[in-house]
Write an enzyme that holds these catalytic residues in place. Structure first.
Site, PDB file in Angstrom:
ATOM      1  N   ALA A  51     -23.713  15.686 -45.115  1.00 28.23           N
ATOM      2  CA  ALA A  51     -24.367  15.825 -43.819  1.00 28.23           C
ATOM      3  C   ALA A  51     -25.601  14.929 -43.737  1.00 28.23           C
ATOM      4  CB  ALA A  51     -24.766  17.279 -43.587  1.00 28.23           C
ATOM      5  N   ASP A  93       0.824  -1.219   0.000  1.00 32.78           N
ATOM      6  CA  ASP A  93       0.000   0.000   0.000  1.00 32.78           C
ATOM      7  C   ASP A  93       0.855   1.264   0.000  1.00 32.78           C
ATOM      8  OD1 ASP A  93       1.000  -0.054   2.563  1.00 32.78           O
ATOM      9  OD2 ASP A  93      -0.947   0.027   3.574  1.00 32.78           O
ATOM     10  N   HIS A 113     -20.126  16.389 -41.250  1.00 32.68           N
ATOM     11  CA  HIS A 113     -21.293  16.826 -40.486  1.00 32.68           C
ATOM     12  C   HIS A 113     -22.262  15.682 -40.226  1.00 32.68           C
ATOM     13  CE1 HIS A 113     -20.019  20.714 -42.168  1.00 32.68           C
ATOM     14  NE2 HIS A 113     -20.108  20.136 -43.349  1.00 32.68           N
TER      15      HIS A 113
END
Length: 461
Positions: free
Chosen positions: A386, A102, A369
């Protein structure tokens, strides 16, 4: 030098159902950081003592070349844990590195320096040290074991917080949980440790008192960076440790010639590679096996996971790249999403709100797009308008679409796979294409426009 990593404890303060050392820091289990530091020191033989959730710990590091020993009582204490590994070092005439799992902030160079310190004491003072403990000075040492020394700097004892007297608690030199022992002296002394009257545990730190009583020399080694001695005992400790590791990684890459804007907001995993002259803006996450090519620009809010970017790639803000490869000088985003093993060709542009899934995109392709490209192969120089959608799923099975080089896919077209669009073919905007289009052909698939005189005005009344 041999090494033993102690990871058998329960870690009750974590309030977790899983072993404390399996909680992650930048995507890696805590124990991984300790193991890497030990591997990069001079240790040649590494063992890990497991106990609580032993199988889960083994699985987390199953690819590492280490041996495992089992502590039958995870609440037996650190000395009991080390005794569990005694078969590895009981006949060893050398030094043994012992480190708690740890302590993820420990550096390999510090471990090397501790070993070098032992050899220097032997060379210049003709003293064989039986043990060295890594320590640090903390303004508030609460929670840490206190290191008590004599006037010559030898360690008399290390007192745990629970056992410390009022005067001992004033000492602010604390134990960092990292030790190097001379194995013959350790095996001689460790079995004389008695259980704590308060907890019943066997504390490894008690071996320093026994060694001192037997006339053995033990010293401290000061950590160059006080953060190295930090033990992670709570979830808040974990958060602090993760931030320290994150900043160390960022500092490393900045010093290698990369620009980081607002580094307090940037997350880079340990396995990520930056090839230089990379510019990263705020709120960026680079994780997994990611490689960023030379001269790339990663815009604000981008997330890159297990992906490779060639040189000169630009990721516009808020783009997500996962399990994909982007070739040189491509431009992605903003708000683009690439996933499932996509390949984007050189100088291609995948623009605003375009999602690409499991597709191969050629060179100089434009899809700028609002498009979805799924299970597709797009040739060089093709334009995707697009609103174009590749319909690749019929409810049961995924199908592929192949689009040739130099093609033009008009806006709002729907390409229903399986489908093949030839080289230099042209799909008129708004078309629903369900059949293959040969090279160079024009495809128009839309209903005929009807004009009903005066009906529009009626609808608006």
């Amino acid at each position: 030098m041999k090494a033993v990593i102690l990871s058998a404890g329960v870690g009750s303060r974590f309030r977790s159902e899983k072993n404390k050392v399996l909680h992650t820091i930048l995507g890696k289990p805590m124990i991984w950081y300790v193991l890497q530091a030990v591997k990069n020191s001079s240790a040649e033989n590494i063992a890990i003592v497991v106990g609580h959730m032993a199988q889960e710990v083994k699985k987390a590091i199953e690819s590492e070349a280490v041996s495992f020993y089992y502590q039958s009582n995870p609440k037996g204490g650190t000395a009991d844990a080390l005794i569990a590994s005694a078969d590895m070092w009981r006949s060893y005439d050398g030094y043994l590195l012992v480190i708690n799992a740890d302590t993820p902030l420990i550096k390999s160079q510090t471990l090397k320096n501790m070993e070098r310190f032992i050899h220097m004491v032997k060379e210049y003072e003709n003293v064989t040290l039986s043990a060295v403990v890594l320590t640090g000075f903390l303004p508030d040492p609460t929670g840490y074991g206190r290191v008590i020394k004599d006037s010559e700097g030898n360690v008399i004892k290390i007192t745990e917080e629970k056992e410390a007297s009022f005067e001992e608690k004033k000492v602010n030199e604390v134990n960092g949980g990292v030790y190097i022992f001379y194995a013959p002296h350790l095996i001689e002394c460790i079995f004389h440790i008695k259980p704590s009257e308060k907890t019943g545990e066997l504390y490894l730190t008690d071996v320093f008192k026994i060694m001192y009583q037997r006339g053995y020399k033990t010293r401290t080694f000061m950590a160059e960076d006080a953060s190295e001695i930090m033990g992670v005992n709570t979830r808040w400790d974990l958060a602090i440790a993760e931030n320290v590791v994150r900043l160390r990684i960022l500092q490393y890459w900045a010093e290698k010639g990369n620009t980081l804007h607002q580094p307090e907001s940037i997350w880079i995993d340990p396995d990520v590679v930056l090839e230089g002259d990379v510019e990263i803006y705020s709120d960026v996450t680079l994780s997994g096996k990611t490689k960023i090519g030379r001269g790339c620009v990663i815009g604000r809010g981008c997330v890159v996971i297990n992906s490779t970017l060639g040189s000169g790639v630009v990721l516009e803000p808020y783009s997500i790249i996962k399990d994909s490869r982007i070739m040189d000088d491509a431009r992605i985003g903003p708000f683009a999403h690439l996933r499932n093993e996509c390949v984007i060709g050189e100088k291609s542009e995948i623009g605003n709100f375009v999602e690409v899934k499991k597709s191969a995109i050629g060179k100089d392709v434009k899809a700028k797009h609002l498009a979805y490209i799924g299970d597709a192969h797009i040739g060089d120089g093709t334009n995707i308008g697009a609103g174009v959608v590749f319909a690749n799923f019929d409810g049961k099975k995924k199908y592929e679409a192949h689009v040739g080089s130099g093609a033009f896919i008009g806006s709002n077209s729907l390409l229903v796979a399986p489908l093949k669009i030839g080289d230099f073919s042209y799909i008129a905007g708004g078309s629903v294409v369900t059949k293959d289009v040969p090279d160079g052909d024009l495809a128009i698939a839309r209903p005929q426009l009807r004009l009903l005189k005066g009906k529009g005005r009626e609808k608006l009344k």
